[in-house]
Design an enzyme around this catalytic site. Sequence first.
Site, short mmCIF file in Angstrom:
data_model
loop_
_atom_site.label_atom_id
_atom_site.label_comp_id
_atom_site.label_asym_id
_atom_site.label_seq_id
_atom_site.Cartn_x
_atom_site.Cartn_y
_atom_site.Cartn_z
N GLU A 65 68.18 63.06 23.72
CA GLU A 65 67.91 64.30 24.46
C GLU A 65 66.69 65.02 23.89
OE1 GLU A 65 69.36 65.10 27.17
OE2 GLU A 65 71.07 63.73 27.12
N ARG A 75 82.95 73.42 33.69
CA ARG A 75 83.81 73.30 34.87
C ARG A 75 85.13 72.59 34.57
NH1 ARG A 75 83.07 68.13 37.07
NH2 ARG A 75 81.28 67.05 36.20
N CYS A 125 78.23 69.04 25.13
CA CYS A 125 77.11 68.27 24.55
C CYS A 125 75.89 69.17 24.36
CB CYS A 125 76.76 67.08 25.44
SG CYS A 125 78.05 65.82 25.49
N HIS A 149 72.96 60.67 24.07
CA HIS A 149 74.04 60.31 24.99
C HIS A 149 74.12 58.79 25.13
CE1 HIS A 149 74.44 64.46 26.84
NE2 HIS A 149 75.68 64.06 26.69
#
Length: 197
Positions: A65, A75, A125, A149
């Site tokens: 990343e 969510r 994350c 990831h």
Amino acid sequence: ESINPALEAVKKLPDIIEGAEIIKLEIPTVFRKSLEKIEENLIKHKPDIVLSIGQAGGRFGITPERVAINIDDARIEKNQPIDIEIFEDGKNAYFTNLPIKAMVKEMHAAGIPASVSNTAGTFVCNHVMYGILYMIDKKYPNIKGGFIHVPYLPFQVINKPNTPSMSLDDIVKGLEICIKASLTNNNDIKTIGGEIC
């Protein structure tokens, strides 16, 4: 998911890579508690590099990343933060100081699918990556830090048609390459790694 390929891969990493001791830590996939556990271990172990690993089901390769943003927007967690700043005194975003393009180049050379990712999402994350980089910015300026990831394992996609996966051995090999690149590259390389949209 009943298994976390990130955790399984970390468990299989060697304890020493390029002469560096590898300290393995499982953190809870929970806002705030994850960062408390990380900082506790930063104080205890005083590492040179902090590299967090997480699952990103649906990705084709291993994806270091580039950036973490100062927002929690969940969510699926019970304690569901929506559009909440992670740290009020933090920057809008932090960029990793790890050599992510060198990581990708070295993984490609070893035949491992990989690419730079420009979004760690807005769940735990991103929260973890942002928290690590915030701590580096505020308290631990000599540490390198970031997030990688990894895809699903093959058996995780048996009932998910057309969903990519990667063997655990290839994930472990890719992560080991990323660690080596982090240890041997003080600066990242300049090469194409962007996305159109």
